[in-house]
Design a protein around this motif. Structure first.
Motif, short mmCIF file in Angstrom:
data_model
loop_
_atom_site.label_atom_id
_atom_site.label_comp_id
_atom_site.label_asym_id
_atom_site.label_seq_id
_atom_site.Cartn_x
_atom_site.Cartn_y
_atom_site.Cartn_z
N HIS B 368 0.83 -1.21 0.00
CA HIS B 368 0.00 0.00 0.00
C HIS B 368 0.86 1.25 0.00
N PHE B 389 5.37 6.57 2.04
CA PHE B 389 5.48 5.63 3.17
C PHE B 389 4.53 6.00 4.29
N GLU B 390 3.41 6.64 3.93
CA GLU B 390 2.45 7.04 4.96
C GLU B 390 1.84 5.83 5.64
N LYS B 393 5.03 0.22 3.21
CA LYS B 393 6.41 0.21 2.78
C LYS B 393 6.54 -0.71 1.60
N TYR B 481 8.38 4.22 7.27
CA TYR B 481 6.99 3.88 7.56
C TYR B 481 6.76 3.72 9.05
N ILE B 482 7.64 2.98 9.73
CA ILE B 482 7.38 2.64 11.12
C ILE B 482 7.92 3.69 12.09
#
Lengths: 306, 526
Positions: B368, B389-390, B393, B481-482
């Motif tokens: 996604h 990268f909202e 990833k 992302y994280i």
């Protein structure tokens, strides 16, 4: 020490502990199950198959029937965080999870759900880990942990940092909850074991990272006390965790730990993998919250070699 | 006549099958179905040229050969936008109790050709953007990957929990609204026109229709109207979606006929059918003139003006394309972070020139992560996929985008190539990192890093802090992302996209070698 001597020692210890337990010497901890008083605090097994070790270990707790009553719904929460194969040691052992599903149904469970809030894509992680196949072969149901709709906000008044986590509905709604982590190295939290596995029950893991990870992991363990923690320490990723890289060291420790005490089982896990306890702050934090004890010498521990 | 009825039924079945496979492919329900896109005209042509793909060459040549044999049946059988239009006009007829009727349409031959020339020259000049929303497949794709999939996800998740077999779908990142509105409005216009008069778009603006029309005109045995047998009953005109039958002149314009076979299946006099063109054209026309304009030959002067206009607009479009293609390209984006192209894109210039923005990679992105760019690539790359990268990833083991790319803008990568494909590079902003600002453990970035490029090294006390091994970073964005940092300036780890994708180092050689496995422990250390 020779293996035979060790086994002898273990047997003597086990008997002694059993007697001590009968005499009322074993420390009693609050819990739901009526068999708790009679069963050991911690069972450590070594053998060639995680599934068989589980079968042996669970008998010391009075068998699966002591946990699962006919018609109950069971949740098994393994570590399925990564799109990585079983030999990497990144996820819980699929054979172990499959066997647990089977035993739950044998005890009359109405339904057995297995899920994790994965880090990699959930569909790929479920299948690559081998857990989906193992669970479905035994009639269990894999449930997604990937969408926010499945999580409900709850109050955890005792928590110090994470007081209102969003928790997966299965954990809140099920009758029986088995926590099945894999033991491994963790770059941030230092250790992945029973408590760290609770991050997969929570929707917002970024919140945990941003608000004192070591306290949040301890806080997460307050969400619900597992009926049993089953720690897979068969293949243990001892460097480069939790995902593992190309050169991660995976040691064949061929072990399995079972305990109701999440702090004790994490302490034992840390000893097993060889990390000093004082470097793993979440274990101490959880002890302070009254979740269990790190003093293994006060516990009734059974050590079994298969 | 029954034979043609059978053929028409076959056409309806095949076209619905095509639409179904696209629906499955774009809702990421079925991975193989998404490969159907490779059989579409423009993608096949582009992939044949850019990747020298044999399979795409076969697809392309089959389409050309069929068109040269019997006309542009492609438009009725294989074009998802065409099928969508047919469904729209069918619905329109149902809802208005057949008040809306097809009728003979004027021939917009010149418009068609000039639009085609402009779009081609623009694309050759380096600006793919205008072609994107007008290529029928890509326009369909943009809408399917955007609002189509959003709707599908919404409905699916509404049913999740109520129907056991349904699995939840994760939402996609937000698309740039301007682009979604643009392609949505174009699609809506096309469908409304289809309700009104059938295949209007196909015979005015569609570049594929225009090109195949030129070939159709020269087809060996296209659908033809036999003036000898025609009784001028007009049945065929009422069912002709392309409006290409001139009943007074008893003629069927093969350039506009989409080969739907509605007419042949209703003609009671056998006046319509696939017939060879008569060898010689009418004596007063030259063969060439007859080819270009069988119906009303343009006066020479008009033809010359037209050719000049086409030439001028082509040259102009080429230069506009060059200008627009370069506009904003080298400008650093507002946040100073260059955009990240999907793996397999290679060089940014090549990528921007090859991608039509159909969105099939976006629709199928496992992590996604892909979404259409707005101005991140400059004007050249509007609508082309970029990684954000909202909410996800680039999954380490996933190669869906490069596997599925129908235009060859993404090269197919092997598993090992993908794991090393360096789409960007991580930048670590120490001053934003939780370990530094709060003095607490984190390590989320290193935890998610699949290559070992991010390592936690000793900091204060028992704390560890991220350390980057640059050679290993592939820019997959797991770390970004994280990363829990919500700083206005950005996260503590940010991926800067590579303008030229290269191969990262092999982690096995860079990372510390595994220690020899210790002897098995005999007893428990507790």
């Amino acid at each position: 020490m020779e293996r035979r001597d060790f086994l002898k020692g273990a047997a003597v210890l086990a008997v002694a502990a059993g007697v001590a337990g009968k005499l009322g010497g074993a420390e009693k901890r609050g819990g739901a199950s009526e068999t708790e008083g009679k069963s050991p605090d911690l069972v450590a097994l070594r053998g060639e198959s995680p599934a068989d070790m589980f079968d042996t270990g669970i008998t010391l707790f009075g068998g699966i029937q002591a946990f699962v009553k006919p018609g109950q719904s069971v949740v098994i929460k393994p570590n399925i965080g990564w799109d990585r194969p079983p030999e990497s040691g990144a996820n819980a052992n699929p054979g172990l999870v499959g066997r647990m599903v089977k035993r739950c149904f044998e005890a009359g469970a109405k339904e057995v759900f297995v899920f994790d809030h994965t880090c990699d894509n959930w569909v790929n992680s479920y299948s690559t880990s081998g857990i989906k196949a193992a669970v479905e072969a035994e009639g269990g149901t894999m449930v997604s942990g990937a969408v926010e709709e499945d999580y409900r906000e709850i109050d955890v008044p005792k928590a110090l940092r994470m007081k209102r986590p969003k928790v997966h509905r299965l954990i809140l709604d099920c009758d029986v909850f088995f926590n099945v982590p894999v033991l491994k190295h963790h770059g941030g939290a230092k250790l992945t074991c029973a408590m760290k596995n609770f991050m997969g029950l929570v929707w917002d893991r970024r919140f945990m990272h941003a608000n004192d990870l070591q306290q949040c992991i301890a806080d997460a363990s307050l969400i619900r006390r597992p009926d049993l923690n089953v720690v897979d320490a068969f293949r243990v990723m001892s460097t480069g965790g939790p995902r593992g890289n190309a050169n991660s060291v995976v040691r064949n420790m061929k072990s399995l730990l079972l305990s109701r005490d999440i702090v004790a089982v994490d302490t034992a896990g840390a000893r097993l993998i060889g990390f000093p306890l004082e470097t793993i702050a979440h274990i101490r934090n959880a002890e302070k919250l009254g979740l269990g004890t790190t003093k293994l010498n006060t516990l009734d521990i059974r050590r079994i070699m298969l | 006549m029954w034979k043609y009825r059978l053929l028409k039924t076959l056409r309806v079945l095949i076209s619905l099958l095509v639409l179904l496979s696209f629906a499955a492919g774009f809702s990421s329900l079925h991975r193989f179905a998404a490969n159907a896109a490779k059989g579409e005209f423009l993608p096949a042509l582009l992939r044949m040229v850019t990747q020298l793909s044999l399979i795409s060459a076969v697809f392309f040549l089959v389409i050309v050969a069929v068109t040269l044999l019997v006309g542009r049946l492609y438009c009725s059988f294989c074009c998802p936008l065409g099928v969508l239009q047919d469904i729209a006009s069918r619905l329109g007829k149902l809802l208005t109790f057949n008040k809306l009727k097809y009728r003979t349409m004027p021939d917009f031959r010149r418009t068609r050709i000039i639009v085609l020339v402009i779009l081609i020259c623009c694309a050759v000049g380096g600006w793919m953007f205008p072609l994107g929303p007008l290529d029928p497949y890509s326009l369909f794709g943009r809408n399917a990957a955007g609002p189509g999939q959003a709707l599908f996800t919404e409905v699916n998740n509404e049913l999740y929990g109520r129907i056991e077999a349904i699995q939840p779908l994760e939402p996609r990142p937000e698309f740039p609204p301007a682009l979604s509105v643009l392609s949505g409005v174009i699609l809506l216009g096309i469908l409304l026109a289809a309700v009104w008069r059938g295949r209007v778009f196909c015979n005015t603006l569609c570049p594929v229709g225009a090109l195949l029309g030129v070939l159709s005109k020269r087809a060996f045995a296209p659908l033809r109207l036999d003036p000898e047998k025609c009784m001028k009953c007009g049945m065929c005109v009422k069912v002709c979606k392309a409006g290409c039958i001139d009943i007074r002149g008893r003629e069927l314009d093969a350039a506009r006929c989409v080969g739907c076979m509605n007419c042949v299946s209703v003609c009671r006099f056998g006046a319509l059918g696939f017939h060879r063109r008569p060898k010689a054209a009418e004596p007063e026309k030259t063969a060439e003139a007859a080819d270009v304009s069988a119906e009303t030959p343009l006066p020479d002067k008009g033809r010359r003006t037209f050719l000049a206009a086409a030439g001028v607009s082509g040259v102009a479009a080429f230069f506009v394309g060059r200008l627009a293609g370069n506009a904003g390209k080298l400008q650093t984006p507002a946040n100073g972070v260059p955009p990240v192209m999907p793996p397999g894109a290679g060089n940014r210039d090549d990528f921007n020139r090859r991608c039509t923005g159909c969105g099939i990679c976006i629709a199928n992105c496992t992590g996604h992560t892909l979404k259409p760019a707005f101005l991140e690539y400059g004007l050249a790359g509007m609508g082309q996929p970029r990684l954000s990268f909202e909410i996800g990833k680039c999954e380490y083991e996933c190669r869906k985008c490069s596997d599925l790319c129908p235009t060859g803008a993404l090269r197919k990568l092997s598993a090992e190539e993908k794991r090393r494909c360096r789409i960007g590079e991580v930048h670590y902003y120490r001053e934003r990192c939780v370990v530094v600002t709060d003095g607490t453990s984190c390590g989320a970035c290193a935890e998610h890093c699949p290559t070992g490029a991010l390592q936690m090294v000793p900091y204060k006390g028992h704390l560890t802090i991220p350390h980057v091994i640059r050679d290993l970073c592939i820019g997959c964005g797991c770390c970004q992302y994280i990363c829990p940092v919500m700083d206005e300036a950005g996260k503590a780890v940010m991926i800067h996209g590579a303008a030229e994708q290269t191969s990262a180092a092999d982690p096995r050689t860079v990372l510390e070698q595994a220690q020899p496995v210790q002897a098995e422990m005999e007893e428990f250390p507790f």
